[in-house]
Design a protein around this motif. Structure first.
Motif, short mmCIF file in Angstrom:
data_model
loop_
_atom_site.label_atom_id
_atom_site.label_comp_id
_atom_site.label_asym_id
_atom_site.label_seq_id
_atom_site.Cartn_x
_atom_site.Cartn_y
_atom_site.Cartn_z
N ARG A 206 -4.69 2.04 5.95
CA ARG A 206 -3.60 2.77 5.32
C ARG A 206 -3.53 4.22 5.80
O ARG A 206 -2.44 4.77 5.99
N ASP A 227 5.42 1.83 3.50
CA ASP A 227 5.25 1.06 2.27
C ASP A 227 4.77 2.02 1.18
O ASP A 227 3.62 2.47 1.18
N THR A 228 5.65 2.37 0.28
CA THR A 228 5.32 3.36 -0.77
C THR A 228 5.17 2.70 -2.14
O THR A 228 5.31 3.35 -3.17
N SER A 229 4.86 1.39 -2.15
CA SER A 229 4.79 0.67 -3.43
C SER A 229 3.48 0.89 -4.17
O SER A 229 3.42 0.70 -5.38
N ALA A 230 2.42 1.28 -3.45
CA ALA A 230 1.12 1.46 -4.10
C ALA A 230 1.14 2.67 -5.03
O ALA A 230 1.81 3.67 -4.75
N ASN A 231 0.36 2.57 -6.12
CA ASN A 231 0.34 3.66 -7.10
C ASN A 231 -0.93 4.50 -7.03
O ASN A 231 -1.17 5.31 -7.93
N GLY A 235 -1.01 5.87 -1.79
CA GLY A 235 0.40 5.55 -2.02
C GLY A 235 1.21 6.81 -2.29
O GLY A 235 2.34 6.96 -1.79
N GLN A 236 0.65 7.73 -3.07
CA GLN A 236 1.32 9.00 -3.33
C GLN A 236 1.47 9.81 -2.04
O GLN A 236 2.50 10.44 -1.80
N ARG A 239 4.27 8.38 -0.10
CA ARG A 239 5.56 8.81 -0.65
C ARG A 239 5.87 10.24 -0.26
O ARG A 239 7.03 10.58 0.04
#
Length: 284
Positions: A206, A227-231, A235-236, A239
């Motif tokens: 990642r 892919d910005t779906s992870a929290n 993931g941040q 984003r």
């Protein structure tokens, strides 16, 4: 630590966690052995003291005149000889000579002189029992065989009452517990190690996506997808990179629009200048 990669830090943490788990398992096994042995010895002490109380009860009858010493000793020895605990452990009686007064398992020893009775290293066991009672009135005696004995004195009759704990049995139970504890600790360590490996691979994969995205932005390529779906934190981060890309795209579009406007205005100015020049020439 600041020079280590995140993957290296995770591996160090995994090794540290595995070491702690194995250390806890080893300590638990040792603590189990000592606790089990202490419980067995406490049980033995309680049982021997109950045998002493039987002797005291018979001695009371002698003092009251209801029994002779020989009768009271015989009744006490018979009653104590029937006692059993922990599945088959018993109490023996010897005197301060030492001579066996009563052995419930080996009655052929009754009346024998035990002064020379020794373990393979030459320790004279019953002499040690007598010395312990003479010095402390009660106590534990260790010897070569995998056994530890507790002895207590009954001074009125010069008796030594004792019983033993097979340390080997406790040690075997502790070894079984140690094998289980270390096995669970090893399994836990392997699970931690596997988690660290998988987490490291996921982080590398990642983070490499983030790195390629930043390199694309640096080279002017704003067409990549994220892919910005992870929290989670990464993931941040993705984003944020996506927001930076979108912001640069907006700036680029505005610059392009401004450039087009300037080009159009320049063309119009150039056309007006040419027209004015042409008219001037015709007038002259």
């Amino acid at each position: 630590m600041h020079t280590l990669s995140l993957a290296a830090k995770l591996r160090i943490m995994a090794v540290g966690a595995a070491t702690v788990m194995l250390a806890i398992a080893t300590y638990s096994a040792a603590a189990f052995y000592q606790t089990a042995l202490d419980l067995r010895l406490a049980n033995t002490r309680t049982f021997v003291q109950s045998a002493v109380r039987i002797a005291e009860a018979q001695a009371t009858k002698v003092r009251s005149g209801s029994l002779t010493v020989a009768q009271a000793q015989a009744q006490a020895a018979a009653e104590i000889g029937k006692l059993r605990y922990d599945g088959g452990e018993y109490v023996w009686i010897n005197d301060m000579h030492p001579r066996m007064v009563m052995h419930p398992i080996k009655p052929d020893m009754n009346g024998q002189d035990l002064s020379a009775y020794a373990d393979p290293q030459g320790k004279r066991l019953f002499v040690a029992f007598v010395e312990t009672v003479r010095r402390d009135r009660e106590g534990l005696v260790d010897y070569l065989w995998p056994k530890r004995s507790y002895v207590a004195g009954f001074a009125e009759w010069n008796w030594v009452l004792g019983s033993g704990v097979y340390v080997g049995e406790v040690r075997e139970a502790a070894l079984r517990f140690a094998a289980l504890s270390i096995g669970l600790g090893t399994a836990g360590s392997l699970a931690v190690g596997l988690f660290a490996v998988l987490a490291t691979r996921s982080l590398r994969r990642r983070l490499s996506v983030v790195d390629r995205s930043l390199q694309s932005i640096a080279s002017g390529d704003l067409t990549f997808e994220l892919d910005t779906s992870a929290n989670d934190e990464i993931g941040q981060l993705m984003r944020s990179v996506g927001m930076a890309r979108d912001g640069l795209c907006h700036v680029v579009r505005e610059v392009q629009a401004s450039t087009e406007c300037i080009a159009t205005a320049s063309a119009e100015i150039a056309a007006g200048s040419n027209d004015l020049s042409h008219r001037t020439e015709q007038t002259s």
